[in-house]
Scaffold this motif. Sequence first.
Motif, short mmCIF file in Angstrom:
data_model
loop_
_atom_site.label_atom_id
_atom_site.label_comp_id
_atom_site.label_asym_id
_atom_site.label_seq_id
_atom_site.Cartn_x
_atom_site.Cartn_y
_atom_site.Cartn_z
N VAL A 1 1.02 -8.86 -12.04
CA VAL A 1 -0.04 -8.61 -11.04
C VAL A 1 -1.37 -9.24 -11.46
N PRO A 2 -1.81 -9.11 -12.72
CA PRO A 2 -3.04 -9.81 -13.13
C PRO A 2 -2.95 -11.32 -12.91
N GLN A 3 -1.78 -11.89 -13.18
CA GLN A 3 -1.60 -13.33 -12.96
C GLN A 3 -1.68 -13.66 -11.47
N TYR A 4 -1.12 -12.78 -10.64
CA TYR A 4 -1.18 -12.99 -9.19
C TYR A 4 -2.62 -12.92 -8.70
N LYS A 5 -3.39 -11.99 -9.23
CA LYS A 5 -4.79 -11.87 -8.82
C LYS A 5 -5.58 -13.13 -9.14
N GLU A 6 -5.24 -13.75 -10.26
CA GLU A 6 -5.89 -15.02 -10.60
C GLU A 6 -5.48 -16.11 -9.62
N MET A 7 -4.23 -16.09 -9.19
CA MET A 7 -3.74 -17.09 -8.24
C MET A 7 -4.46 -17.01 -6.91
N ILE A 8 -4.65 -15.80 -6.39
CA ILE A 8 -5.23 -15.68 -5.04
C ILE A 8 -6.72 -15.99 -5.02
N ARG A 9 -7.34 -16.06 -6.19
CA ARG A 9 -8.74 -16.49 -6.24
C ARG A 9 -8.87 -17.93 -5.76
N GLU A 10 -7.76 -18.67 -5.89
CA GLU A 10 -7.77 -20.09 -5.52
C GLU A 10 -7.34 -20.32 -4.08
N ILE A 11 -6.99 -19.25 -3.35
CA ILE A 11 -6.54 -19.40 -1.96
C ILE A 11 -7.74 -19.22 -1.03
N ASP A 12 -8.12 -20.28 -0.36
CA ASP A 12 -9.26 -20.21 0.56
C ASP A 12 -8.94 -19.26 1.72
N GLY A 13 -9.87 -18.35 1.98
CA GLY A 13 -9.72 -17.45 3.12
C GLY A 13 -8.70 -16.35 2.93
N PHE A 14 -8.30 -16.09 1.68
CA PHE A 14 -7.29 -15.04 1.46
C PHE A 14 -7.76 -13.69 1.98
N GLU A 15 -9.06 -13.44 1.86
CA GLU A 15 -9.59 -12.14 2.29
C GLU A 15 -9.46 -11.96 3.80
N LEU A 16 -9.22 -13.04 4.53
CA LEU A 16 -9.06 -12.95 5.98
C LEU A 16 -7.61 -12.74 6.40
N PHE A 17 -6.69 -12.81 5.45
CA PHE A 17 -5.28 -12.57 5.76
C PHE A 17 -5.11 -11.15 6.27
N ASP A 18 -4.17 -10.94 7.20
CA ASP A 18 -3.88 -9.57 7.62
C ASP A 18 -2.95 -8.92 6.59
N LEU A 19 -2.68 -7.64 6.76
CA LEU A 19 -1.89 -6.90 5.78
C LEU A 19 -0.49 -7.48 5.62
N HIS A 20 0.13 -7.85 6.72
CA HIS A 20 1.46 -8.48 6.68
C HIS A 20 1.44 -9.72 5.81
#
Length: 232
Positions: A62-81
């Motif tokens: 999970v910590p590694q995944y959290k680092e990965m999503i920092r690099e995804i533009d607009g991830f915070e706009l993704f819906d829950l699905h």
Amino acid sequence: MAQEKNDKKNRIINAAIDLYVNDPSAFTLKNIAKKARVKEADIFKDFPNKIAILKGYYAGIVPQYKEMIREIDGFELFDLHEKLSNFVYSSLDMMQEQRDFVEKTFNGFIYNARPKSAFQSHIEELVEDFVQKDTRIAGMNQYLLNAYTYNVLSNFYLQLVIFWIRDESPGSEKTIALTDKLSSFLSEVLYSAIIDKGLDLGKFLVANRNTQPNSPFWQACVEQFKEKGMYK
């Protein structure tokens, strides 16, 4: 310094996994240290024993995944699905790299772990973060979300990993389909305003009890809402 420490920790974990899977008789702290190019004493700075090293692999996902999503533009706009699906697919991709190890250890180290593993706790925290930051979740559904709910959802994820381990379909297509259906269902439930509408109906029934039709069903509806103590 932090990156150097993290790299050393990962070398220790990878060395331990390689020995555990490919040369069990050589699975010792001495050989792990040699393979990871560290001093044996350095291992104890992060792990109390060799089994803890193996469990450290899961604790790092999970910590590694959290680092990965920092690099995804607009991830915070993704819906829950989208967020849940992204986590499942990404974590399974990580585990695919060590599939033999995961097949040998997931049940014992994670699925049947008592008390629950650090890995499961991390998943609960991640799902809670996804949910709490999602403004599309219907009002009253917020009251359904608590520590028990997140524990249930993390258990669904663990069961999904078990399904993936046993999935022999090409490209794990059955796991992909199940992931899509589960995450879609969950987001639809949490986004639905059905509970809000039900309570609004109950409020109306109770407030207008003197003008309601005199039928057993109608009276039963009123009594149920009054019994729950939602309205007086």
